[in-house]
Design a protein around this motif. Sequence first.
Motif, PDB file in Angstrom:
ATOM      1  N   LYS A 201      18.835 -10.191 -40.742  1.00  8.65           N
ATOM      2  CA  LYS A 201      18.241 -11.533 -40.859  1.00  8.65           C
ATOM      3  C   LYS A 201      18.209 -12.271 -39.525  1.00  8.65           C
ATOM      4  O   LYS A 201      17.477 -13.245 -39.379  1.00  8.65           O
ATOM      5  CB  LYS A 201      19.047 -12.367 -41.870  1.00  8.65           C
ATOM      6  CG  LYS A 201      18.626 -12.123 -43.296  1.00  8.65           C
ATOM      7  CD  LYS A 201      17.379 -12.940 -43.644  1.00  8.65           C
ATOM      8  CE  LYS A 201      16.668 -12.402 -44.753  1.00  8.65           C
ATOM      9  NZ  LYS A 201      15.787 -12.295 -45.559  1.00  8.65           N
ATOM     10  N   THR A 202      19.052 -11.864 -38.590  1.00  4.48           N
ATOM     11  CA  THR A 202      19.034 -12.530 -37.280  1.00  4.48           C
ATOM     12  C   THR A 202      19.046 -11.485 -36.163  1.00  4.48           C
ATOM     13  O   THR A 202      19.481 -10.344 -36.368  1.00  4.48           O
ATOM     14  CB  THR A 202      20.270 -13.440 -37.072  1.00  4.48           C
ATOM     15  OG1 THR A 202      21.437 -12.607 -36.918  1.00  4.48           O
ATOM     16  CG2 THR A 202      20.488 -14.407 -38.221  1.00  4.48           C
ATOM     17  N   GLN A 203      18.592 -11.896 -35.013  1.00  9.89           N
ATOM     18  CA  GLN A 203      18.592 -11.010 -33.848  1.00  9.89           C
ATOM     19  C   GLN A 203      20.023 -10.623 -33.470  1.00  9.89           C
ATOM     20  O   GLN A 203      20.291  -9.487 -33.089  1.00  9.89           O
ATOM     21  CB  GLN A 203      17.901 -11.719 -32.662  1.00  9.89           C
ATOM     22  CG  GLN A 203      17.722 -10.843 -31.442  1.00  9.89           C
ATOM     23  CD  GLN A 203      16.727  -9.704 -31.689  1.00  9.89           C
ATOM     24  OE1 GLN A 203      15.570  -9.944 -31.991  1.00  9.89           O
ATOM     25  NE2 GLN A 203      17.198  -8.465 -31.589  1.00  9.89           N
ATOM     26  N   GLU A 204      20.955 -11.564 -33.616  1.00  8.48           N
ATOM     27  CA  GLU A 204      22.352 -11.299 -33.251  1.00  8.48           C
ATOM     28  C   GLU A 204      22.922 -10.174 -34.109  1.00  8.48           C
ATOM     29  O   GLU A 204      23.638  -9.296 -33.624  1.00  8.48           O
ATOM     30  CB  GLU A 204      23.231 -12.556 -33.441  1.00  8.48           C
ATOM     31  CG  GLU A 204      22.968 -13.691 -32.462  1.00  8.48           C
ATOM     32  CD  GLU A 204      21.634 -14.399 -32.712  1.00  8.48           C
ATOM     33  OE1 GLU A 204      21.142 -14.393 -33.859  1.00  8.48           O
ATOM     34  OE2 GLU A 204      21.073 -14.941 -31.745  1.00  8.48           O
ATOM     35  N   ILE A 205      22.603 -10.214 -35.399  1.00 13.38           N
ATOM     36  CA  ILE A 205      23.143  -9.180 -36.299  1.00 13.38           C
ATOM     37  C   ILE A 205      22.523  -7.817 -35.978  1.00 13.38           C
ATOM     38  O   ILE A 205      23.198  -6.792 -36.005  1.00 13.38           O
ATOM     39  CB  ILE A 205      22.913  -9.583 -37.783  1.00 13.38           C
ATOM     40  CG1 ILE A 205      23.756 -10.828 -38.108  1.00 13.38           C
ATOM     41  CG2 ILE A 205      23.277  -8.449 -38.729  1.00 13.38           C
ATOM     42  CD1 ILE A 205      23.448 -11.471 -39.455  1.00 13.38           C
TER      43      ILE A 205
ATOM     44  N   GLU B  21      21.693 -13.655 -45.164  1.00  8.71           N
ATOM     45  CA  GLU B  21      22.103 -13.290 -43.807  1.00  8.71           C
ATOM     46  C   GLU B  21      23.332 -12.381 -43.741  1.00  8.71           C
ATOM     47  O   GLU B  21      23.449 -11.552 -42.843  1.00  8.71           O
ATOM     48  CB  GLU B  21      22.379 -14.597 -43.031  1.00  8.71           C
ATOM     49  CG  GLU B  21      22.522 -14.398 -41.560  1.00  8.71           C
ATOM     50  CD  GLU B  21      22.603 -15.718 -40.804  1.00  8.71           C
ATOM     51  OE1 GLU B  21      21.876 -16.663 -41.168  1.00  8.71           O
ATOM     52  OE2 GLU B  21      23.389 -15.793 -39.853  1.00  8.71           O
ATOM     53  N   ASN B  22      24.239 -12.526 -44.714  1.00  4.21           N
ATOM     54  CA  ASN B  22      25.451 -11.689 -44.640  1.00  4.21           C
ATOM     55  C   ASN B  22      25.260 -10.316 -45.287  1.00  4.21           C
ATOM     56  O   ASN B  22      26.225  -9.599 -45.532  1.00  4.21           O
ATOM     57  CB  ASN B  22      26.672 -12.413 -45.237  1.00  4.21           C
ATOM     58  CG  ASN B  22      26.442 -12.945 -46.640  1.00  4.21           C
ATOM     59  OD1 ASN B  22      25.321 -13.319 -46.987  1.00  4.21           O
ATOM     60  ND2 ASN B  22      27.480 -12.967 -47.437  1.00  4.21           N
TER      61      ASN B  22
ATOM     62  N   GLY C  66      11.930  -8.743 -40.702  1.00  8.84           N
ATOM     63  CA  GLY C  66      13.321  -8.943 -40.315  1.00  8.84           C
ATOM     64  C   GLY C  66      13.530  -8.389 -38.925  1.00  8.84           C
ATOM     65  O   GLY C  66      12.567  -7.975 -38.268  1.00  8.84           O
ATOM     66  N   TYR C  67      14.766  -8.391 -38.479  1.00  9.28           N
ATOM     67  CA  TYR C  67      15.076  -7.871 -37.149  1.00  9.28           C
ATOM     68  C   TYR C  67      15.478  -6.415 -37.307  1.00  9.28           C
ATOM     69  O   TYR C  67      16.449  -6.106 -37.998  1.00  9.28           O
ATOM     70  CB  TYR C  67      16.176  -8.711 -36.505  1.00  9.28           C
ATOM     71  CG  TYR C  67      15.677 -10.113 -36.239  1.00  9.28           C
ATOM     72  CD1 TYR C  67      15.071 -10.424 -35.023  1.00  9.28           C
ATOM     73  CD2 TYR C  67      15.758 -11.108 -37.220  1.00  9.28           C
ATOM     74  CE1 TYR C  67      14.569 -11.698 -34.783  1.00  9.28           C
ATOM     75  CE2 TYR C  67      15.263 -12.380 -36.995  1.00  9.28           C
ATOM     76  CZ  TYR C  67      14.668 -12.671 -35.773  1.00  9.28           C
ATOM     77  OH  TYR C  67      14.159 -13.924 -35.550  1.00  9.28           O
TER      78      TYR C  67
END
Length: 410
Positions: free
Chosen positions: A277-281, A248-249, A100-101
């Motif tokens: 789950k994402t780089q943005e988060i 993702e949430n 994960g990130y």
Amino acid sequence: MTEYILARGNGRSIPHEDKIFGINSRAKAMIAEKGADKVINATIGSLLDDEGNLVVLSSVDKVFKGLSPRDYADYAPIGGIATFKEAVQRAAFGANQPKGYVEAVATPGGTGSLRNVISNYSNGGDKVLTSDWHWAPYNTIAGEIGRSIDTFEFFTGDGDFNVDSLEKKVRILLELQESLVLILNTPAHNPTGYSLTLEDWDKVIDVICDAAETGKAIALVIDGAYIDFAGDEEEYRRFLPKLERLPENVISIMAYSLSKTFTLYGTRCGAMICIAKTQEIANEFKMVCEYSSRGSWSNSAKVAQVILSRIYGDPKLLRDVNGERAHYREMLLKRGRAFTKAADQVNLKIVPFDAGFFISIPCDEPDKISAKLEKEGLFIVPLAKGLRVSIASISEEKCSKLPGIIKAAM
Ligand code: PLP
């Protein structure tokens, strides 16, 4: 409710004296009056040797003594020095780093991580969820920033992890709130010593996956303050890859502490480490947590960040530190086995225990029983639902004796 003179209560109920410090000073007073051999002080939450001295890893102490002023006098960056952020991920996850990130932000102990998680992943007035048996400062940390703690029942009547109660509370809170922070202190939970099994973890992840279908934001916090005192380091980290299943949430955050693992309690060092789950988060995590740090304690102390960087930069030193800790962990595990064996023999019911600094005993009159025990020279901590014994602070021999004494008082 406390009456304040000039101070504002802001809905908090602030006691005149910290409960554990109060008991501790009564224990010290009795030692001064009657002698150390007449008193057992099983309240302290630090690892002590059989003679009652604080355990300090000499391999860590050697690094400390070898530091130069540059290593500790200067400010660290708000989020922590780069080598620390790398080292602390290895320390927290070992060989079981979930995919994960990942981002790490330095904090003053695990306490700082918990504070930042609550302030950033819940709204003012929200309830933060944890088990009914829990470390009392969660209430203080949440209350200081206008949140409160709600609980699920940790155990079923049969002593299993109560996933139904968790599921119910998660559902109720997500109906009322826009987001949810769930704190699970495992392995070697304070105050019970319970460690979630891999099967428990599968169920927890199922519950969270279901809850996430609401589309609301969920922060799953693993309070890993005792993660290196439960048993084999990798075995007790095997649950970590299971976090990959979360959608993702849901953001997973490890509240990692150097206090116990490196016997650096007083240097106030830890980290909050996310698996997103994402780089943005993950970027958002770093941004909001560093912002909160700036507005509460600014940067964290540099000294232990440098110490951890040195330890992880030197394989031999890391082996020495791990080896030394393993020795003291074995001492602690033996105490746990001595206590549970003696409890069995005298039929003293304890809360499901696996490992760690504490053992709890369910009790309907904790204040009364602990006051009675104090008169006999045994100091333990009364909690809402029972009595907490710190096996971290007493010898194996005393651990064998205590269940009988407590059973008699009850
Ligand atoms: N979580 C639990 C359950 C604890 O018992 C403690 C310390 O006693 C902490 C977190 C945080 O400790 P620190 O802030 O020293 O890292």
